[in-house]
Design an enzyme around this catalytic site. Structure first.
Site, PDB file in Angstrom:
ATOM      1  N   SER A   2       0.836  -1.197   0.000  1.00  8.98           N
ATOM      2  CA  SER A   2       0.000   0.000   0.000  1.00  8.98           C
ATOM      3  C   SER A   2       0.872   1.248   0.000  1.00  8.98           C
ATOM      4  O   SER A   2       1.989   1.238   0.535  1.00  8.98           O
ATOM      5  CB  SER A   2      -0.849  -0.025   1.272  1.00  8.98           C
ATOM      6  OG  SER A   2      -1.432   1.235   1.497  1.00  8.98           O
ATOM      7  N   TYR A  26      -1.209  -0.942  10.933  1.00 14.95           N
ATOM      8  CA  TYR A  26      -1.504  -1.476   9.597  1.00 14.95           C
ATOM      9  C   TYR A  26      -0.323  -1.216   8.657  1.00 14.95           C
ATOM     10  O   TYR A  26       0.157  -2.113   7.968  1.00 14.95           O
ATOM     11  CB  TYR A  26      -2.790  -0.835   9.052  1.00 14.95           C
ATOM     12  CG  TYR A  26      -2.980  -1.042   7.566  1.00 14.95           C
ATOM     13  CD1 TYR A  26      -3.325  -2.301   7.081  1.00 14.95           C
ATOM     14  CD2 TYR A  26      -2.804  -0.005   6.653  1.00 14.95           C
ATOM     15  CE1 TYR A  26      -3.482  -2.511   5.714  1.00 14.95           C
ATOM     16  CE2 TYR A  26      -2.962  -0.200   5.300  1.00 14.95           C
ATOM     17  CZ  TYR A  26      -3.303  -1.456   4.834  1.00 14.95           C
ATOM     18  OH  TYR A  26      -3.449  -1.663   3.486  1.00 14.95           O
ATOM     19  N   LYS A  55       2.522  -3.778   6.554  1.00 12.27           N
ATOM     20  CA  LYS A  55       2.845  -3.772   5.111  1.00 12.27           C
ATOM     21  C   LYS A  55       4.359  -3.600   4.914  1.00 12.27           C
ATOM     22  O   LYS A  55       4.961  -4.258   4.064  1.00 12.27           O
ATOM     23  CB  LYS A  55       2.067  -2.666   4.385  1.00 12.27           C
ATOM     24  CG  LYS A  55       0.572  -2.941   4.303  1.00 12.27           C
ATOM     25  CD  LYS A  55       0.281  -4.211   3.507  1.00 12.27           C
ATOM     26  CE  LYS A  55      -1.162  -4.662   3.585  1.00 12.27           C
ATOM     27  NZ  LYS A  55      -1.425  -5.964   2.968  1.00 12.27           N
TER      28      LYS A  55
END
Ligand code: UD1
Length: 334
Positions: free
Chosen positions: A125, A149, A153
């Site tokens: 992302s 989050y 990643k």
């Protein structure tokens, strides 16, 4: 015909990628725990593609199941979507996020290695770039996390970077995926009040929500509202097909942005959606949302040079396809 395992293949981006892979002639097996996907997605994928859909209901944390899938199918490559993706929730439940996203990746990689499958496309992302004023962002910009989050990643990318040369790895950094499939039979379908812009606007368009709250109009952008690089989910799906093809043909790893390179403001998106649904959608200016940045746009050149990827669909296409899907669902449920 190469056979691909799609973890999270019943989810929003996964289901669109499933259709793009089938269309490109791949054979696909889905593994999904349906924690954030509707039960009827496989039936819809069958209706759209006209082909039987092979689905395992299960979790990437289940090593026995993964071993069984790799023993049953001669898999040539994996596209790994299965992960948790809500930034706010990750702040409340960091261990859950790390367990699922990092633990799930590790478990999958171990099972792949055991089965001798060493080709993987990883859903990353633009969140890995953190809060930066460098816009548009090139892939060699340093990575930094602003949420658990985002940490998962970056950790996922760094784990993949440790693998030896006999692995071929595609790391795809998505910007803001929106829109729905041209069939209007699959799309994004959040259960609760959406946090993301386009799903929220869609619910204003259906009348479920009264108006859009615009988070800040005092940013240093042309109209003062936040600017993002929205990319049609079907373009994003095509990016996965090109990434896999490149891994299969060249065995060379790549890390690329998947975006359009163009920024749209919150008001641009609201206007495009109003145009798509045929009525002016109301909004109210609210304070800035914590953690938001003014602008986030991709440098798309590397994806073009490495994969031949170029986003083709416009903001109007994104809004029209979203509305066709959301409006169709609403009619069906009435
Ligand atoms: C968010 C995630 C990102 C994720 C992406 C998925 C954060 C910090 N980032 O990005 O990791 O990949 O979603 O698409 O959460 N906005 C409003 N009103 C709303 C909702 C949004 O004005 O009700 C504005 C936001 O302030 C922002 C823009 O719309 O300027 C886009 O917001 P959103 O769709 O939530 O995406 P991001 O925050 O860019």
């Amino acid at each position: 015909m190469a056979k691909i395992l799609l973890t999270g293949g019943a989810g929003y981006i996964g289901s669109h990628t499933y259709l793009a892979l089938i269309e490109a002639g791949f054979d696909v097996v889905i593994l999904d725990n349906f924690s954030n996907a509707k039960d009827d997605v496989p039936a819809r994928l069958k209706d759209i593609s006209g082909k039987q859909v092979h689905v395992y209901q299960g979790d990437v944390l289940d090593r026995t199941l993964l071993d069984d899938v790799f023993a049953t199918h001669k898999i040539d490559g994996v596209v790994h979507f299965a992960a948790k993706k809500a930034v706010g929730e990750s702040v409340a439940k960091p261990l859950d996020y790390i367990h699922t996203n990092v633990g799930g990746l590790l478990n999958l990689l171990a099972a792949m290695d055991g089965a001798g499958v060493r080709r993987i496309v990883f859903s990353s992302s633009a969140t890995v770039y953190g809060d930066t004023s460098v816009q548009p962002i090139p892939e060699d910009h340093p990575c930094t996390y602003t949420s658990p989050y985002a940490f998962t990643k970056i950790a996922g990318e760094q784990i993949l970077e440790q693998l030896p040369d006999n692995w071929a790895i595609g790391i795809l950094r998505y910007f803001n995926p929106v829109g729905a499939h041209q069939s209007a039979m699959i799309g994004e379908d959040p259960e609760d009040t959406p946090n993301n812009l386009v799903p929220y606007i869609a619910k204003v368009a259906t009348g479920e929500l009264t108006q859009l709250g615009v988070f800040g109009n005092d940013y240093d952008t042309p109209d003062g509202t936040g600017v993002r690089d929205y990319i049609h989910v079907e373009d994003l799906a095509d990016g996965h097909v090109l990434s896999l093809k490149s891994l299969i043909e060249t065995n060379q790893s790549h890390t690329v942005n998947l975006g359009t390179g163009e920024g749209s403001s919150v008001l641009d998106v609201l206007n495009a959606y109003s145009e798509a649904c045929g009525k002016k959608l109301p909004h109210q200016i609210k304070p800035r949302r914590d953690g938001d940045v003014a602008v986030l746009t991709a440098r798309p050149e590397k994806a073009k040079a490495t994969l031949g990827f170029e986003a083709k669909r416009s903001l109007a296409d994104m809004c029209k396809s979203s509305w066709a899907w959301v409006n169709g669902q609403r009619r069906n449920s009435n």
